[in-house]
Motif scaffolding. Structure first.
Motif, PDB file in Angstrom:
ATOM      1  N   MET A 133       0.822  -1.207   0.000  1.00  0.00           N
ATOM      2  CA  MET A 133       0.000   0.000   0.000  1.00  0.00           C
ATOM      3  C   MET A 133       0.860   1.263   0.000  1.00  0.00           C
ATOM      4  O   MET A 133       0.398   2.331  -0.437  1.00  0.00           O
ATOM      5  N   PHE A 134       2.086   1.158   0.470  1.00  0.00           N
ATOM      6  CA  PHE A 134       2.915   2.339   0.693  1.00  0.00           C
ATOM      7  C   PHE A 134       3.111   3.207  -0.552  1.00  0.00           C
ATOM      8  O   PHE A 134       2.970   4.438  -0.468  1.00  0.00           O
ATOM      9  N   PRO A 135       3.448   2.656  -1.720  1.00  0.00           N
ATOM     10  CA  PRO A 135       3.636   3.527  -2.892  1.00  0.00           C
ATOM     11  C   PRO A 135       2.408   4.350  -3.249  1.00  0.00           C
ATOM     12  O   PRO A 135       2.526   5.493  -3.700  1.00  0.00           O
ATOM     13  N   HIS A 136       1.236   3.790  -3.039  1.00  0.00           N
ATOM     14  CA  HIS A 136      -0.002   4.497  -3.358  1.00  0.00           C
ATOM     15  C   HIS A 136      -0.310   5.587  -2.326  1.00  0.00           C
ATOM     16  O   HIS A 136      -0.756   6.679  -2.683  1.00  0.00           O
ATOM     17  N   LYS A 157      -1.676   9.106  -4.088  1.00  0.00           N
ATOM     18  CA  LYS A 157      -2.717   8.615  -4.980  1.00  0.00           C
ATOM     19  C   LYS A 157      -3.994   8.225  -4.235  1.00  0.00           C
ATOM     20  O   LYS A 157      -5.085   8.270  -4.797  1.00  0.00           O
ATOM     21  N   ILE A 158      -3.839   7.811  -2.983  1.00  0.00           N
ATOM     22  CA  ILE A 158      -4.970   7.337  -2.199  1.00  0.00           C
ATOM     23  C   ILE A 158      -4.624   7.478  -0.721  1.00  0.00           C
ATOM     24  O   ILE A 158      -3.454   7.374  -0.347  1.00  0.00           O
ATOM     25  N   MET A 159      -5.632   7.734   0.108  1.00  0.00           N
ATOM     26  CA  MET A 159      -5.414   7.870   1.543  1.00  0.00           C
ATOM     27  C   MET A 159      -5.938   6.647   2.286  1.00  0.00           C
ATOM     28  O   MET A 159      -6.934   6.044   1.876  1.00  0.00           O
ATOM     29  N   LEU A 160      -5.260   6.291   3.363  1.00  0.00           N
ATOM     30  CA  LEU A 160      -5.711   5.168   4.180  1.00  0.00           C
ATOM     31  C   LEU A 160      -7.093   5.428   4.766  1.00  0.00           C
ATOM     32  O   LEU A 160      -7.929   4.530   4.822  1.00  0.00           O
ATOM     33  N   GLY A 161      -7.312   6.660   5.201  1.00  0.00           N
ATOM     34  CA  GLY A 161      -8.548   6.996   5.882  1.00  0.00           C
ATOM     35  C   GLY A 161      -8.608   6.369   7.265  1.00  0.00           C
ATOM     36  O   GLY A 161      -7.700   5.636   7.681  1.00  0.00           O
TER      37      GLY A 161
END
Length: 316
Positions: free
Chosen positions: A226-229, A234-238
């Motif tokens: 998930m780290f690169p995104h 590009k995207i948040m964990l939320g």
């Protein structure tokens, strides 16, 4: 150790097989889950403004939650097929259930529109002034209740139960406190699990410690994928992802480290929680050189973020 049908030979085989599944499953599931989840988040309009004021998909932590949960269920299934009667099976079931419940409360908060209240003071303030429950307050109640139920099962004394409850209740919010910049929450999760691993070496012979690391491996691998995104903007964990990672870290300490280590971590979490009500962690990190360099590691620049968002999701 494990009390399994077939003796020690079967025990070794099932542990090796579980380790293999724990590593391979997240790698296999990652691409499919990433595509499915991002499409679903786009359809639901799960876009939020990041710290730069740019719209980014949030609740991307669903990817690692699904990956970890599916793998965890497979691992539990392997134990059941082998007739396991041990702490390994119990802890595995509690780990998967606890992570899913904590992620659910985070997802509920990510979906909510009342995002003005911040911190414990903000949520309790709204409850006191307006007699209204914010989504953050529901998350607090749900997460605390979950932690309480799990601590009853995991602990064999009042003292250890109190410590376990504190860690499981606070750890999701601790990760969430650091989820204010790309990649920061994941790095905090890695630091906490590294600490748990270092302290837990003293009791790695115990089945509880073995269970912890077997079920934590899929979460760790999913977080790396998930780290690169996340760091790339590009995207948040939320709150969905932060809650799940925080619970995993707290669970790691509860069943993988001695009680005196758990007490120290509980005190640290309490101090961080209190400090967060009065100061900005982002400002502190920016002012401390080595923390700032660690925080910046792997993160895309503002220009790269805009390019990534435009190219990957079409949100900008």
């Amino acid at each position: 150790m494990l009390e399994m049908v077939g003796g020690a030979g079967v025990e070794t085989k099932i542990i090796v097989l579980m380790l293999l599944f724990a590593v391979v499953f997240p790698l296999v599931l990652n691409r499919l889950l990433h595509k499915m989840v991002t499409q679903k988040l786009c359809a639901l309009g799960m876009s939020r403004f990041n710290y730069d004021g740019d719209p980014v998909l949030t609740a991307g932590g669903l990817i690692l939650v699904y990956s970890s949960a599916i793998t965890g269920i497979v691992l539990v299934g392997l134990l059941l097929l082998r007739g396991a009667k041990s702490e390994l099976l119990l802890h595995g079931i509690l780990f998967v259930i606890g992570m899913l419940i904590m992620a659910f409360w985070g997802w509920r908060d990510d979906r909510a529109s009342d995002r003005d209240a911040k911190g414990f003071r903000g949520h309790f303030g709204v409850l006191w002034r307006e007699r209204r429950m914010t989504s953050g307050m529901w998350k607090l109640i749900g997460g605390t209740s979950t932690a309480f139920c799990l601590s009853l099962t995991l602990s064999n004394s009042l003292w250890s139960g109190i410590v376990s409850f504190g860690l499981l209740a606070l750890s999701p919010n601790i990760i969430n406190l650091f989820d204010l910049r790309p990649g920061r929450a994941l790095k905090m999760f890695w630091c906490l699990t590294a600490l748990a691993g270092a302290f837990g070496l003293w009791i790695m012979w115990a089945s509880a410690a073995t269970a912890n690391w077997i079920f934590l491996i899929p979460v760790f691998i999913a977080s790396i994928l998930m780290f690169p995104h996340d760091a790339g903007g590009k995207i948040m964990l939320g709150d969905t992802g932060s809650n799940a990672l925080g619970f995993a870290a707290g669970f790691t300490f509860v069943i993988g480290t001695p009680v005196y280590v758990q007490v120290c971590m509980l005190v640290l979490f309490l101090c961080l929680q209190i400090a967060a009500e009065f100061c900005s962690f982002s400002r502190v990190i920016e002012q401390v050189g080595w923390l700032h360099r660690l925080d910046q590691w792997g993160r895309a620049t503002g220009a790269e973020n805009k390019k990534n968002q435009t190219g990957s999701s079409g949100l900008v």
